[in-house]
Design an enzyme around this catalytic site. Structure first.
Site, PDB file in Angstrom:
ATOM      1  N   ASP A   1       0.857  -1.188   0.000  1.00  0.00           N
ATOM      2  CA  ASP A   1       0.000   0.000   0.000  1.00  0.00           C
ATOM      3  C   ASP A   1       0.893   1.238   0.000  1.00  0.00           C
ATOM      4  O   ASP A   1       1.701   1.426   0.906  1.00  0.00           O
ATOM      5  CB  ASP A   1      -0.883  -0.043   1.264  1.00  0.00           C
ATOM      6  CG  ASP A   1      -1.885   1.092   1.282  1.00  0.00           C
ATOM      7  OD1 ASP A   1      -2.026   1.784   0.254  1.00  0.00           O
ATOM      8  OD2 ASP A   1      -2.518   1.291   2.334  1.00  0.00           O
TER       9      ASP A   1
ATOM     10  N   ASP B   1      -3.188   2.337  -6.100  1.00  0.00           N
ATOM     11  CA  ASP B   1      -2.008   2.384  -5.208  1.00  0.00           C
ATOM     12  C   ASP B   1      -1.894   1.179  -4.281  1.00  0.00           C
ATOM     13  O   ASP B   1      -1.202   1.222  -3.285  1.00  0.00           O
ATOM     14  CB  ASP B   1      -2.015   3.684  -4.403  1.00  0.00           C
ATOM     15  CG  ASP B   1      -3.236   3.785  -3.501  1.00  0.00           C
ATOM     16  OD1 ASP B   1      -4.200   3.037  -3.741  1.00  0.00           O
ATOM     17  OD2 ASP B   1      -3.225   4.594  -2.567  1.00  0.00           O
ATOM     18  N   GLU B   2      -2.602   0.107  -4.570  1.00  0.00           N
ATOM     19  CA  GLU B   2      -2.532  -1.069  -3.710  1.00  0.00           C
ATOM     20  C   GLU B   2      -2.427  -2.333  -4.561  1.00  0.00           C
ATOM     21  O   GLU B   2      -3.108  -2.433  -5.580  1.00  0.00           O
ATOM     22  CB  GLU B   2      -3.823  -1.229  -2.893  1.00  0.00           C
ATOM     23  CG  GLU B   2      -4.052  -0.215  -1.824  1.00  0.00           C
ATOM     24  CD  GLU B   2      -5.474  -0.355  -1.307  1.00  0.00           C
ATOM     25  OE1 GLU B   2      -5.711  -1.249  -0.481  1.00  0.00           O
ATOM     26  OE2 GLU B   2      -6.335   0.401  -1.766  1.00  0.00           O
TER      27      GLU B   2
END
Lengths: 373, 416
Positions: B8, B110-111
């Protein structure tokens, strides 16, 4: 109300009018069937405003006259599951009773006043069809009608009436079917064109008919009625101007090739090809390519994932060699209903309509556009 | 037992904007000052999309309006979002992660989830591998990440939520009692605001309380999703890490929420036509056609209305979408104005064969026109050609600051 009858009489009446029972019951009474006992008759009526069906049965005993709206779908389901034999139907206030043997079912009904007046179609355009022929004509034509309710005009069949002559026409804009037929006038000599919803036509031709069966038709301003023996069908007419279909039927000089094909053989080939060609998401599209060369009709279909099929059918060829891509669905639909052992395919080009006709009947044509090659 | 990593990015948008700024020769690292990425909306206000650690300490929240944030933190530095840059950064990270596992699932921009089961042979014990991976991302790509380790996707995801930034945390099966159960209920994976409110009313304040409930009771009270949450609370989640490209879309849609209500049906039509133009571009790009069209909207009081219709002919053309969507809008248009509008095309299929029409329009001519418009847009950008109505309606303005919805589009040069 009190009636004694066989279960089969009751069930037949309910089934006959069931199609007109409204599925979307914004008006509750329309989801019901109006049952009336009067004189020596029991009358079943249902309507969803668009269509209305009435069925009369006098092969029973009316003990007491009366009328009540009963919930359509429930009663139909119950009636199907009743034991064979005599039953007794009665009403008390707004409840409806079915007595069979020593058992009894009671359901809640509705005041008959809630039911809309049954439409009466009046007009001087009237005539009689041979139902036996009407059924076959409509089957061959209605395949070209569209199921898409967003364009109502194309969901119907055009009745183009000129005196004794009647042309039936249907199109979904990709294909078109036309049948020249006739009726016996009982009203004034007249020429008129009306578009009749396919829904009511399919309901009328649902059964098989004797060769001497008659269908009496009355066409009004906005409605049309059909009567066959004890059953009366009424439907609104579809408004709008049907496109000028004459212009899309190719003239003789545009025909580049003609092939006579055995319908059942061709149908079997297409069924096989369709399995490979059909796209899983959209079942009604299946690409097949069709070529005509050396007295052979060559059918090819390939699916990148599954594989391909190649078949050759011997035919009687006249004219040029041809090659086009087709939605197999459009061919299968017609082959399934056409009443002819041999069909005549008339080719006009790779991007222009393919015309299919019956060898034994010049009055019928079906034409469909190929897919873009 | 599986070994799952959840990677993350810390303050993703802000970190990426900071890295980009430094790469382009800027002196200031946004991450070292109170700063935030904020999206301007059409009324001149704006919403905080991401914030730096220092801004967070000052009490700035994601989703907050800019002027409120400014009150809490007067010297807050505002940075405009740069979506193409975020896409590049996200792509660079995913490429790097694929070196570690064949199963990498992009959970959001974003993960990522990685299935590291059995990878000890190559990368050592999981915790050490994670620490090395985290450091490598920082060294090579310039931003920090949290990595959560667990035996399921849900636990790995929750582990990465522990202390930030630049950390590796574990939440193994045997740690659930000690590490997960004492957490407040809103810490639980997939527990949204509504669900948390409901659980709090039931007296469930800790994840442990949830885990201790009877699943029968939960199903009664909260339905199937409640049971899924209950499994998560107990560390159970058998969903696999989905590698490879995403499955083909089931539907494509685009929506917009406006700050002022759309007061007339014509305004709504303008917006719908603009969306239709965008969706017809996407359909063609993906080589698909649709047969179902849905128009959905929320009125001034946020009540939701929708109408869908299925058609017999495949829909692909802009004109077709318009002709079919506008009547649907007419059926749902509320008197009191529209706050949110959505157009959705579904039952997609790759069948693209065009069947001509016997009457009226020449679909092949239309096809040539649409294909030409598509080619122009593809080459010179979507704004290079549009309909006269869209040009004058101003509908495009509504979307100008909402282009994160275009996230999938455009081939962009890579900076990393």
């Amino acid at each position: 109300m009190k009636i004694k009858c066989e279960k089969s009489n009751f069930l037949k009446g309910l089934q006959t009018v069931a199609k007109a029972v409204s599925a979307k019951n914004t008006i509750y009474a329309l989801s019901g069937i109006l049952i009336t006992a009067k004189g020596q008759e029991m009358i079943f009526r249902a309507t969803d405003i668009e269509i209305a069906i009435e069925y009369r049965d006098s092969d029973l005993t009316v003990v007491e006259e009366g009328s009540l709206i009963i919930p359509g779908r429930y009663i139909l389901e119950i009636a199907k599951k009743l034991p064979e034999g005599e039953i007794e139907l009665s009403s008390e206030g707004y409840t409806f009773n079915i007595r069979y043997g020593s058992s009894e079912i009671t359901v809640n009904g509705l005041d008959k006043e809630e039911f809309p007046d049954f439409p009466v179609v009046e007009g001087d355009i009237a005539g009689v069809f041979s139902l036996y022929r009407f059924e076959k004509d409509i089957k061959e034509v209605a395949v070209a009608a569209s199921p898409d309710e967003s364009r109502p005009l194309f969901t119907g069949v055009l009745f183009e009436i000129d005196g004794q002559n009647v042309n039936f026409v249907a199109t979904d804009t990709h294909r078109l079917a036309m049948k020249k037929s006739s009726w016996v006038l009982t009203g004034k000599e007249n020429s008129v064109s009306v578009v009749v919803p396919n829904k009511i036509l399919q309901e009328i031709i649902r059964n098989d008919f004797e060769e001497d069966s008659k269908l009496e038709v009355v066409i009004g301003m906005k409605q049309i009625s059909f009567r066959h023996e004890n059953t009366l069908y009424v439907s609104r007419l579809i408004e709008g101007k049907f496109p000028n279909y004459h212009q899309v039927i190719p003239e003789a000089e545009r025909i580049k090739a003609v092939a006579e094909v055995d319908a059942s053989y061709f149908s079997a080939t297409l069924e096989r090809a369709f399995i490979l060609s059909k796209e899983l998401v959209r079942e009604h599209v299946g690409r097949v390519s069709i070529a005509l060369a050396n007295d052979m009709l060559i059918v090819d279909s390939r699916s990148p994932e599954m594989g391909h099929i190649h078949e050759e059918i011997p035919v009687l060829q006249q004219g040029e060699d041809m090659s086009l891509v087709f939605n197999a669905r459009y061919l299968l639909d017609i082959l399934r209903v056409i009443e002819s052992e041999t069909i005549v395919m008339r080719f006009t080009g790779a991007n222009t309509p393919l015309v299919i006709g019956r060898k034994d009947d010049e009055g019928y044509i079906y034409l469909a556009l190929p897919l873009k090659a | 037992m599986r070994v799952i990593f959840h990677v993350d990015v810390n303050s993703a948008f802000l970190s990426w904007s900071a890295v980009e700024h430094l790469l382009l020769g800027g002196d200031l690292d946004y991450r070292t000052v109170p700063s935030a990425v904020a999206k301007k909306n059409e009324s001149g206000g704006g919403i905080i999309l991401a914030k730096s650690e220092l801004a967070k300490k000052a009490g700035v929240h994601t989703g907050e309006v800019v002027w409120q944030a400014k009150q809490k933190c007067p010297d807050l530095l505002l940075v405009p979002p740069d979506y193409p840059c975020y896409l590049r950064a996200s792509h660079a990270m995913k490429t790097l992660l694929r070196e570690y596992s064949p199963a990498v699932e992009a959970f959001s921009v974003d993960e990522c989830f990685l299935d590291m089961t059995g990878q000890e042979k190559f990368f050592g014990p999981p915790v050490e591998a994670a620490a090395a991976l985290k450091d490598r991302i920082r060294e090579e790509l310039g931003f920090t990440v949290n990595i959560g380790l667990g035996n399921t996707k849900a636990t790995a995801k929750m582990a990465s939520e522990f202390q930030k930034p630049d950390r590796v945390h574990t939440l193994w099966q045997e740690e659930i009692k000690t590490k997960l159960w004492p957490q407040p209920i809103d810490f639980l994976f997939m527990a949204g605001r509504r669900t948390v409110e409901k659980l709090l009313r039931l007296g469930v304040t800790k994840v442990g309380d949830m885990a201790a409930l009877s699943p029968v009771l939960i199903k009664e009270l909260m339905g199937k999703n409640g049971v899924t949450l209950w499994h998560y609370a107990n560390g159970r989640d058998d969903s696999p890490v989905l590698e490879g490209p995403l499955p083909p879309p089931k539907s494509i849609s685009k929506s917009v929420t406006v700050s002022h209500v759309l007061k007339t049906q014509k305004e709504c039509e303008d917006v719908l036509l603009y969306i239709a133009e965008e969706l017809s571009f996407q359909l063609r790009e993906k080589g698909l056609t649709a047969v179902v069209i849905t128009v959905a909207l929320k009125d001034r009081d946020r009540r939701y209305f929708s109408r869908r219709q299925k058609f017999s002919d495949p829909i692909l053309h802009y004109k077709d979408i318009c002709d079919k969507a506008l009547p649907l809008l007419g059926m749902v248009y509320p008197r009191n104005g529209v706050k949110y509008l959505c157009l959705c095309l579904s039952e997609l299929s790759a069948e693209r064969s065009l069947n001509g029409l016997l009457f009226g329009r020449d679909v092949f001519k239309e096809e040539r026109l649409e294909e030409a418009v598509f080619a122009l847009k593809k080459r010179y950008g979507k704004q290079c050609v549009t309909t006269a109505r869209s040009l004058h309606s101003g509908a495009e303005q509504l979307f100008r600051h909402f282009d994160e919805e275009d996230f999938g589009g455009g081939a962009l040069p890579r900076f990393y």
